[in-house]
Scaffold this motif. Sequence first.
Motif, mmCIF file in Angstrom:
data_model
loop_
_atom_site.group_PDB
_atom_site.id
_atom_site.type_symbol
_atom_site.label_atom_id
_atom_site.label_comp_id
_atom_site.label_asym_id
_atom_site.label_seq_id
_atom_site.Cartn_x
_atom_site.Cartn_y
_atom_site.Cartn_z
ATOM 1 N N ALA A 3 105.798 8.609 -21.942
ATOM 2 C CA ALA A 3 104.715 7.567 -22.437
ATOM 3 C C ALA A 3 103.423 8.315 -22.245
ATOM 4 O O ALA A 3 103.046 9.013 -20.974
ATOM 5 C CB ALA A 3 104.760 6.338 -21.610
ATOM 6 N N LEU A 4 102.338 8.279 -22.903
ATOM 7 C CA LEU A 4 101.057 8.680 -22.812
ATOM 8 C C LEU A 4 100.146 7.685 -21.938
ATOM 9 O O LEU A 4 100.323 6.344 -22.321
ATOM 10 C CB LEU A 4 100.356 8.901 -24.064
ATOM 11 N N THR A 9 92.535 7.879 -24.960
ATOM 12 C CA THR A 9 91.432 8.787 -24.446
ATOM 13 C C THR A 9 92.543 10.131 -24.206
ATOM 14 O O THR A 9 91.932 11.117 -23.573
ATOM 15 C CB THR A 9 90.820 8.579 -23.158
ATOM 16 N N ALA A 10 93.615 10.090 -24.550
ATOM 17 C CA ALA A 10 94.716 11.456 -24.702
ATOM 18 C C ALA A 10 94.140 12.613 -25.123
ATOM 19 O O ALA A 10 93.607 12.543 -26.431
ATOM 20 C CB ALA A 10 95.840 11.023 -25.008
ATOM 21 N N SER A 11 94.298 13.666 -24.386
ATOM 22 C CA SER A 11 93.654 14.847 -25.133
ATOM 23 C C SER A 11 94.837 15.445 -25.967
ATOM 24 O O SER A 11 95.961 15.252 -26.100
ATOM 25 C CB SER A 11 93.371 16.208 -23.885
ATOM 26 N N LEU A 12 94.242 16.345 -26.886
ATOM 27 C CA LEU A 12 95.118 17.173 -27.749
ATOM 28 C C LEU A 12 96.301 17.819 -26.963
ATOM 29 O O LEU A 12 97.628 17.700 -27.587
ATOM 30 C CB LEU A 12 94.557 18.137 -28.342
ATOM 31 N N MET A 48 92.087 22.999 -20.488
ATOM 32 C CA MET A 48 92.497 21.698 -20.519
ATOM 33 C C MET A 48 93.646 21.559 -19.609
ATOM 34 O O MET A 48 94.434 22.372 -18.880
ATOM 35 C CB MET A 48 93.396 21.719 -21.900
ATOM 36 N N ILE A 49 93.837 20.284 -19.194
ATOM 37 C CA ILE A 49 94.504 19.845 -17.950
ATOM 38 C C ILE A 49 95.370 18.551 -18.283
ATOM 39 O O ILE A 49 94.651 17.646 -18.472
ATOM 40 C CB ILE A 49 94.040 19.721 -16.576
ATOM 41 N N ILE A 61 102.334 10.852 -19.309
ATOM 42 C CA ILE A 61 101.533 12.089 -19.424
ATOM 43 C C ILE A 61 100.202 11.655 -19.332
ATOM 44 O O ILE A 61 99.750 10.700 -20.056
ATOM 45 C CB ILE A 61 102.001 12.730 -20.778
ATOM 46 N N VAL A 62 99.347 12.074 -18.340
ATOM 47 C CA VAL A 62 98.214 11.712 -17.866
ATOM 48 C C VAL A 62 97.125 12.825 -18.420
ATOM 49 O O VAL A 62 97.360 14.216 -18.062
ATOM 50 C CB VAL A 62 98.008 11.559 -16.552
#
Length: 93
Positions: A3-4, A9-12, A48-49, A61-62
């Motif tokens: 899950a996101l 606001t999740a990054s690519l 990116m992190i 996934i954060v």
Amino acid sequence: MVALESPETASLMALLVRGLIESAVRDPRLRAKVAGMRGDVEVRAADMIVTLRFGGGRIAIVTGPSPRPRARVRGTLPALLRVVTGGGMIAPV
């Protein structure tokens, strides 16, 4: 199982990693291994992190760093893209 966290606001990178992990955990043996994992793994590519948060048989996934990762993985953006597009190999975390 995957899950996101905060999908709005999740990054690519978080989206790419989610797809990669969802594909990987279709294998029942890998899914069983992941189910027993606990803790955070921080993944960095370029600037990116994302954090992979394992626990309770799930993976969150954060977008962003972990305050206390158990492990860190770092690489270039081209290397990450090779892995995501199937050109690389994923070893057990």
